[in-house]
Motif scaffolding. Structure first.
Motif, PDB file in Angstrom:
ATOM      1  N   CYS A   1       0.846  -1.184   0.000  1.00 33.92           N
ATOM      2  CA  CYS A   1       0.000   0.000   0.000  1.00 33.92           C
ATOM      3  C   CYS A   1       0.891   1.248   0.000  1.00 33.92           C
ATOM      4  CB  CYS A   1      -0.900  -0.009   1.240  1.00 33.92           C
ATOM      5  SG  CYS A   1      -1.869   1.504   1.424  1.00 33.92           S
TER       6      CYS A   1
ATOM      7  N   CYS B   1       0.145   3.332   3.677  1.00 40.30           N
ATOM      8  CA  CYS B   1       0.590   2.858   4.993  1.00 40.30           C
ATOM      9  C   CYS B   1       1.697   1.808   4.902  1.00 40.30           C
ATOM     10  CB  CYS B   1      -0.601   2.313   5.779  1.00 40.30           C
ATOM     11  SG  CYS B   1      -1.207   0.737   5.148  1.00 40.30           S
TER      12      CYS B   1
ATOM     13  N   CYS C   1      -5.538  -2.790   0.312  1.00 36.91           N
ATOM     14  CA  CYS C   1      -4.664  -2.799   1.473  1.00 36.91           C
ATOM     15  C   CYS C   1      -5.215  -3.770   2.527  1.00 36.91           C
ATOM     16  CB  CYS C   1      -4.558  -1.391   2.056  1.00 36.91           C
ATOM     17  SG  CYS C   1      -3.475  -1.303   3.495  1.00 36.91           S
TER      18      CYS C   1
ATOM     19  N   CYS D   1      -6.646   1.097   7.342  1.00 39.02           N
ATOM     20  CA  CYS D   1      -6.371   1.884   6.133  1.00 39.02           C
ATOM     21  C   CYS D   1      -7.497   1.673   5.105  1.00 39.02           C
ATOM     22  CB  CYS D   1      -5.015   1.492   5.549  1.00 39.02           C
ATOM     23  SG  CYS D   1      -4.627   2.294   3.983  1.00 39.02           S
TER      24      CYS D   1
ATOM     25  N   HIS E   1      -7.299   1.183   1.959  1.00 39.98           N
ATOM     26  CA  HIS E   1      -7.038   1.804   0.659  1.00 39.98           C
ATOM     27  C   HIS E   1      -7.200   0.780  -0.468  1.00 39.98           C
ATOM     28  CE1 HIS E   1      -3.826   4.065  -1.955  1.00 39.98           C
ATOM     29  NE2 HIS E   1      -5.054   4.421  -2.283  1.00 39.98           N
TER      30      HIS E   1
END
Ligand SMILES: [Zn+2]
Length: 90
Positions: free
Chosen positions: A8, A11, A34, A39, A41
């Motif tokens: 990711c 992070c 992710c 997170c 994402h």
């Protein structure tokens, strides 16, 4: 066998590949998610061909040989006939 790992970009946790969309033989969009629950994402990475380290055995006439090896006796004869027809035309 090693599996490509995605990270990711926010992070730096590992990301799971959800889907791959091949846009070109040398370029793919890789859809990632992710694994860090805090997170979450989701993102797309590009994977592209860079350079050859060892040439393919299928380069040059290797591909033709591979195709011929996959054919039966009758099919090989038919290929030979087609090649002769093409030779007569040119
Ligand atoms: Zn993340």
């Amino acid at each position: 066998m090693r599996i490509m790992k995605m990270t990711c970009p926010v992070c730096l946790a590992n990301a799971t590949i959800r889907k791959t969309n091949r846009k070109h033989p040398q370029l793919s969009d890789v859809y990632c998610q992710c694994t860090n629950l805090e997170c979450g994402h989701t993102f797309v990475m590009n994977v592209s061909f860079s350079h050859t380290i060892s040439p393919s055995a299928l380069a040059g006439d290797g591909r033709v040989r591979e195709l011929l090896n996959a054919l039966g006796q009758d099919e090989r004869k038919r290929v030979l006939e087609l090649l002769r027809e093409e030779e007569i035309k040119s």
